[in-house]
Scaffold this motif. Structure first.
Motif, mmCIF file in Angstrom:
data_model
loop_
_atom_site.group_PDB
_atom_site.id
_atom_site.type_symbol
_atom_site.label_atom_id
_atom_site.label_comp_id
_atom_site.label_asym_id
_atom_site.label_seq_id
_atom_site.Cartn_x
_atom_site.Cartn_y
_atom_site.Cartn_z
ATOM 1 N N LEU A 572 0.861 -1.185 0.000
ATOM 2 C CA LEU A 572 0.000 0.000 0.000
ATOM 3 C C LEU A 572 0.894 1.230 0.000
ATOM 4 O O LEU A 572 1.736 1.388 0.887
ATOM 5 N N VAL A 573 0.708 2.102 -0.971
ATOM 6 C CA VAL A 573 1.626 3.230 -1.159
ATOM 7 C C VAL A 573 0.831 4.521 -1.327
ATOM 8 O O VAL A 573 -0.203 4.546 -2.011
ATOM 9 N N ILE A 574 1.324 5.586 -0.713
ATOM 10 C CA ILE A 574 0.814 6.921 -0.992
ATOM 11 C C ILE A 574 1.985 7.888 -0.912
ATOM 12 O O ILE A 574 2.916 7.692 -0.125
ATOM 13 N N GLY A 575 1.981 8.919 -1.771
ATOM 14 C CA GLY A 575 3.103 9.861 -1.799
ATOM 15 C C GLY A 575 2.691 11.216 -2.319
ATOM 16 O O GLY A 575 1.598 11.393 -2.880
ATOM 17 N N ASP A 576 3.567 12.180 -2.138
ATOM 18 C CA ASP A 576 3.283 13.564 -2.521
ATOM 19 C C ASP A 576 4.588 14.223 -2.944
ATOM 20 O O ASP A 576 5.488 14.422 -2.130
ATOM 21 N N VAL A 577 4.689 14.540 -4.245
ATOM 22 C CA VAL A 577 5.857 15.243 -4.777
ATOM 23 C C VAL A 577 5.635 16.743 -4.627
ATOM 24 O O VAL A 577 4.549 17.249 -4.904
ATOM 25 N N GLN A 578 6.666 17.445 -4.194
ATOM 26 C CA GLN A 578 6.573 18.893 -4.021
ATOM 27 C C GLN A 578 6.258 19.573 -5.341
ATOM 28 O O GLN A 578 6.815 19.245 -6.384
ATOM 29 N N GLY A 579 5.355 20.560 -5.311
ATOM 30 C CA GLY A 579 5.081 21.364 -6.492
ATOM 31 C C GLY A 579 3.905 20.855 -7.298
ATOM 32 O O GLY A 579 3.220 19.903 -6.938
ATOM 33 N N HIS A 580 3.677 21.549 -8.434
ATOM 34 C CA HIS A 580 2.575 21.218 -9.318
ATOM 35 C C HIS A 580 3.041 21.330 -10.759
ATOM 36 O O HIS A 580 4.097 21.877 -11.053
ATOM 37 N N GLY A 581 2.246 20.830 -11.665
ATOM 38 C CA GLY A 581 2.546 20.955 -13.081
ATOM 39 C C GLY A 581 3.210 19.726 -13.652
ATOM 40 O O GLY A 581 3.270 18.658 -13.038
ATOM 41 N N VAL A 582 3.719 19.884 -14.883
ATOM 42 C CA VAL A 582 4.282 18.763 -15.623
ATOM 43 C C VAL A 582 5.459 18.148 -14.880
ATOM 44 O O VAL A 582 5.581 16.917 -14.798
ATOM 45 N N GLN A 583 6.337 18.984 -14.308
ATOM 46 C CA GLN A 583 7.518 18.445 -13.637
ATOM 47 C C GLN A 583 7.127 17.584 -12.444
ATOM 48 O O GLN A 583 7.657 16.486 -12.244
ATOM 49 N N ALA A 584 6.173 18.079 -11.624
ATOM 50 C CA ALA A 584 5.743 17.297 -10.467
ATOM 51 C C ALA A 584 5.087 15.996 -10.902
ATOM 52 O O ALA A 584 5.323 14.935 -10.305
ATOM 53 N N ALA A 585 4.249 16.056 -11.955
ATOM 54 C CA ALA A 585 3.582 14.847 -12.428
ATOM 55 C C ALA A 585 4.592 13.849 -12.990
ATOM 56 O O ALA A 585 4.479 12.635 -12.760
ATOM 57 N N ALA A 586 5.588 14.349 -13.714
ATOM 58 C CA ALA A 586 6.600 13.446 -14.264
ATOM 59 C C ALA A 586 7.424 12.793 -13.156
ATOM 60 O O ALA A 586 7.701 11.592 -13.192
ATOM 61 N N THR A 587 7.823 13.588 -12.150
ATOM 62 C CA THR A 587 8.571 13.017 -11.024
ATOM 63 C C THR A 587 7.721 11.995 -10.283
ATOM 64 O O THR A 587 8.220 10.945 -9.855
ATOM 65 N N MET A 588 6.435 12.317 -10.118
ATOM 66 C CA MET A 588 5.528 11.366 -9.480
ATOM 67 C C MET A 588 5.516 10.041 -10.228
ATOM 68 O O MET A 588 5.572 8.955 -9.624
ATOM 69 N N GLY A 589 5.452 10.090 -11.551
ATOM 70 C CA GLY A 589 5.438 8.860 -12.335
ATOM 71 C C GLY A 589 6.711 8.045 -12.148
ATOM 72 O O GLY A 589 6.667 6.810 -12.056
ATOM 73 N N GLN A 590 7.853 8.742 -12.069
ATOM 74 C CA GLN A 590 9.118 8.031 -11.873
ATOM 75 C C GLN A 590 9.184 7.372 -10.494
ATOM 76 O O GLN A 590 9.633 6.231 -10.357
#
Length: 762
Positions: A572-590
């Motif tokens: 079970l995983v949950i996380g939050d990458v700092q920031g918003h936009g394409v960069q945050a979404a891309a980092t989230m995917g990685q």
């Protein structure tokens, strides 16, 4: 200030000696002129300013207390455990607009966390002159880090002593001179070179040291301030001259102290003692004050505004009332050969001209524009913030596309009047076109002037003034802006300069808004592809996930949840990458892919966290993420959990009792390569519900995050009471928990929620 704020458990001066020494060392390492240290207090989540070097404490009272969840660099440095550098006002506005709004002055700053072992004590803070970028400023990073580490180790030693209490600070800050200034000696008026000559000046001259105490007062200044010099020397400005203790005047002094730029303003003075009622014009009801910062403090000149000012100016310029030729940054009595009056120097607090505040601060518009992400929002900000400041009533904004100008926003013009100008080519002779193609603003004090310059141009019924401003960002044309006024009026040179500069800010915001649409569509598609479309179906475990995007600015972020089938267990995983936009979404995917890979490889939770942490540091240094990872055995309910700076999970037991789990954790991912993430054993009973969530669900502006977590805990408990037993379905429970957030139209952050329950076996 006194040391009464120091904890009574320590010997007098022991703690403050450590703090002042660390601040001095940090200031030397950074080349700063102001330093301070915040310490934790006995109030959870609250930092207090313990030592302030180089500034008068009363001027900075609003910043004495700092909650760790506020969007300020001190709070972030303490909460995240990272060093933060801000090169200048522009970067401060971009990253911390609330700080820039309160202190809109030209300075750079550095914030370093003070940590002893695993205990976060506070933050060392240093202000320094603004630079083009942080890399070009003198910054001894090793020395700065060593100062913070040495202070953390010393504070830890205090606590480790026999019966030593926690190191906290609950009082007012101790204000001290900057390093090298010693005791900031007070001059008598004759003890420093040039003071004797300053006694003869027709204008008032007085100086304050860096802590706000009078160090010199010439006879003329004593007369204008209404107090003898002997009563002023060594006294704090606000104690000795209480009528200067007003927010408008204090803001001017803050600007001079922090940016080291001269400031000029007018202050209204009370009637001097012994003066007959109604005779205040003898000395002037107002004083024109000019403030010149220096390394040792502030030098003031004071000239009355009124009849006395004219007499002073005539005495200073016997050959005629010429303008003072001294440069703004020069001392007011330089070589003491040609004393001059400053009554004719523009005062930033002077009355506006033509009903306009010609010194409308660009920072106000910049802060408002920072929240606008579409062309319509930018135009609304201009209408609400810029136009009223200059007395305007009408606005039109045109955007450039394919060498044509298209109307993007209009307000105040007669209906349909601007339609013929929509889509005009750049070769048409119109003021809205020519201001863009030439890059020069055009100002017309009346409609007659406009008609004379452009014969045959269509005019509306109003005969007021017009301003046509080019919208150019980074040398690229964006469009043009038209400001309309109901009646004829002039535009001073200062107003023209300010309006042109503000148009540049609007152009930058509009250019950013044009990129927003493309980036938003890309980010939404990227995030939709990265979030799980469905969660694994397991015979003994049910999971439900929910996601809500933020509604301020870019409506996608870096929150994610996931459920991974790994061997005979579930991750079970949950996380939050700092920031918003394409960069945050891309980092989230990685990160999501990395966690899945570690989970499928059978790695224990602590290795999943540490491996993902090192990957994030390699992928994007400076990017942070929080995460909570739980490995669950569906058969037994045994679980092992690891947490990296993420909010604590909630657990609702089968009987309805709901609690906040106290899981020890490590720092956020992406900060320390060798960070350790402790693991805790849990047990999930059949019928119990485990809730993982991101901070967007529990944070509210102006309130403590713990209050939000308690609200969420209570809502989870209400979802299944002992009388209702199981309550709604798991999906229904998830909908109840995000119902309030879903109804909120102004969500600053995105939200992720993951609920898990074990089915009872027959």
């Amino acid at each position: 200030m006194t040391e009464s704020a120091e904890s009574q458990h320590w010997a007098p001066g022991r703690l403050t000696a450590l703090l002042t020494g660390a601040v001095a060392e940090a200031m030397r390492a950074v080349g700063g002129h102001v330093g301070g240290v915040y310490l934790r207090s006995s109030t959870p989540g609250l930092l207090r300013l313990a030592v302030l070097a180089g500034l008068p404490g009363p001027l900075f009272r609003p910043w004495w207390r700092m909650h760790v969840d506020r969007p300020f660099p001190v709070a972030d440095a303490h909460r995240l455990g990272v060093e933060i550098q801000l090169a200048d006002l522009t970067e401060t506005m971009r990253r911390y607009p609330q700080l820039a709004a309160g202190l809109p002055f030209r300075f750079g700053s550095v914030y370093v966390p003070v940590v002893g072992a695993s205990t976060a004590y506070g933050v060392l803070s240093v202000l320094r002159p603004a630079t083009a970028d942080t890399s070009s400023a003198p910054l001894d990073r090793d020395r700065l880090t060593e100062a913070a580490q040495a202070l953390g180790a010393a504070l830890l030693d205090l606590e480790l002593e026999a019966d030593g209490p926690e190191v906290v600070w609950d009082g007012e800050p101790l204000c001290v001179p900057p390093p090298g200034d010693g005791a900031a000696p007070v001059h008598t008026g004759r003890g420093a070179a040039g003071d004797g000559a300053a006694d003869l000046l027709p204008e008032g001259v007085f100086t304050l040291d860096r802590l706000g105490r009078f160090s010199y007062v010439n006879p003329r200044a004593a007369l204008l301030l209404g107090r003898p010099s002997a009563e002023l020397l060594g006294q704090f400005l606000w104690h000795a001259v209480p009528w200067l203790e007003q927010p408008a005047y204090e803001d001017q002094l803050r600007g001079a102290l922090l940016s080291r730029d001269p400031v000029h303003f007018q202050a209204r003075r009370p009637q001097p003692p012994g003066e007959e009622p109604g005779s205040g014009e003898r000395y002037g009801d107002r004083l024109s004050l000019s403030v010149y910062p220096g390394p040792d403090g502030l030098t003031f000149t004071a000239v009355p505004v009124g009849r006395e000012a004219e007499a002073t100016r005539a005495a200073s310029h016997p050959g005629g009332a010429g303008r003072d030729e001294r440069e703004d940054g020069d001392p007011p009595f330089g070589p003491l050969t040609a004393p001059t009056a400053l009554a004719d120097v523009p005062a930033t607090a002077a009355a506006p001209t033509n009903g306009t505040d010609a010194l409308y601060p660009p920072v106000i518009l910049a802060l408002a524009l920072s929240e606008a992400v579409t062309a319509r929002q930018v135009s609304a900000v201009v209408m609400q913030e810029l136009l009223p400041a200059f007395g305007g009533r009408r606005l039109a904004i045109y955007l450039l596309q394919d060498r044509h100008l298209y109307l993007a926003w209009e307000s105040g013009f007669p209906k349909g009047f601007l339609d013929p100008f929509d889509g005009v080519a750049l070769d048409v002779r119109l003021p809205g076109v020519e201001t863009l193609t030439s890059g020069r603003p055009l100002f017309f004090e009346s409609m007659q002037q406009l008609a004379a310059a452009y014969p045959g141009i269509a005019l509306d019924a109003e005969q007021g003034a017009r301003a046509f401003l080019p919208l150019i960002a980074s040398g690229r044309p964006v469009g043009s802006c038209i400001l309309g006024f109901d009646r004829p009026r002039g535009f001073s040179p200062q107003e023209r300069t300010v309006l042109t500069a503000l148009a540049g800010l609007v152009a930058q915001a509009l250019e950013r808004a044009q990129r927003y649409d493309t980036e938003a569509a890309l980010a939404r598609g990227l995030q939709a592809a990265l979030l799980p479309h469905r969660l694994p179906v397991h015979p003994r475990v049910e999971t439900v996930g929910r996601y809500l995007p933020g509604t301020q600015g870019m409506d996608v972020g870096g929150d994610w949840y996931d459920v991974v089938e790994a061997g005979d267990g579930l991750a079970l995983v949950i996380g939050d990458v700092q920031g918003h936009g394409v960069q945050a979404a891309a980092t989230m995917g990685q990160l999501r892919s990395a966690v899945r890979a570690f989970a499928l490889g059978g790695h224990p939770p602590e290795e999943v966290m540490s491996g993902t942490n090192r990957l994030l540091i390699d992928l994007d240094p400076g990017q942070f993420a929080s995460c909570c990872y739980i490995r669950l055995d569906p058969l037994t309910g045994a679980a092992r959990a690891a947490r990296a700076g993420h909010p604590q999970p909630l657990l609702r037991r089968p009987d309805g009792r709901t609690e906040v789990l106290d899981l020890p954790g490590g720092v956020v991912l992406g900060v320390a390569p060798d960070a350790v993430y402790p693991v805790v054993d849990l047990h999930l009973e059949p019928g119990a519900v485990l809730a993982l969530y991101t901070d967007g669900l529990v944070e509210r502006p102006g309130t403590d995050i713990d209050e939000g977590i308690e609200r969420l805990r209570a809502a989870l408990a209400r979802a299944a009471t002992p009388t209702r037993r199981t309550g709604p379905s798991l999906g229904g429970t998830a909908d109840l928990l995000i119902e309030e957030a879903r109804r909120t139209t102004d969500r600053p952050d995105d939200i992720a929620l993951l609920l898990t329950t074990r089915r009872a076996t027959r």
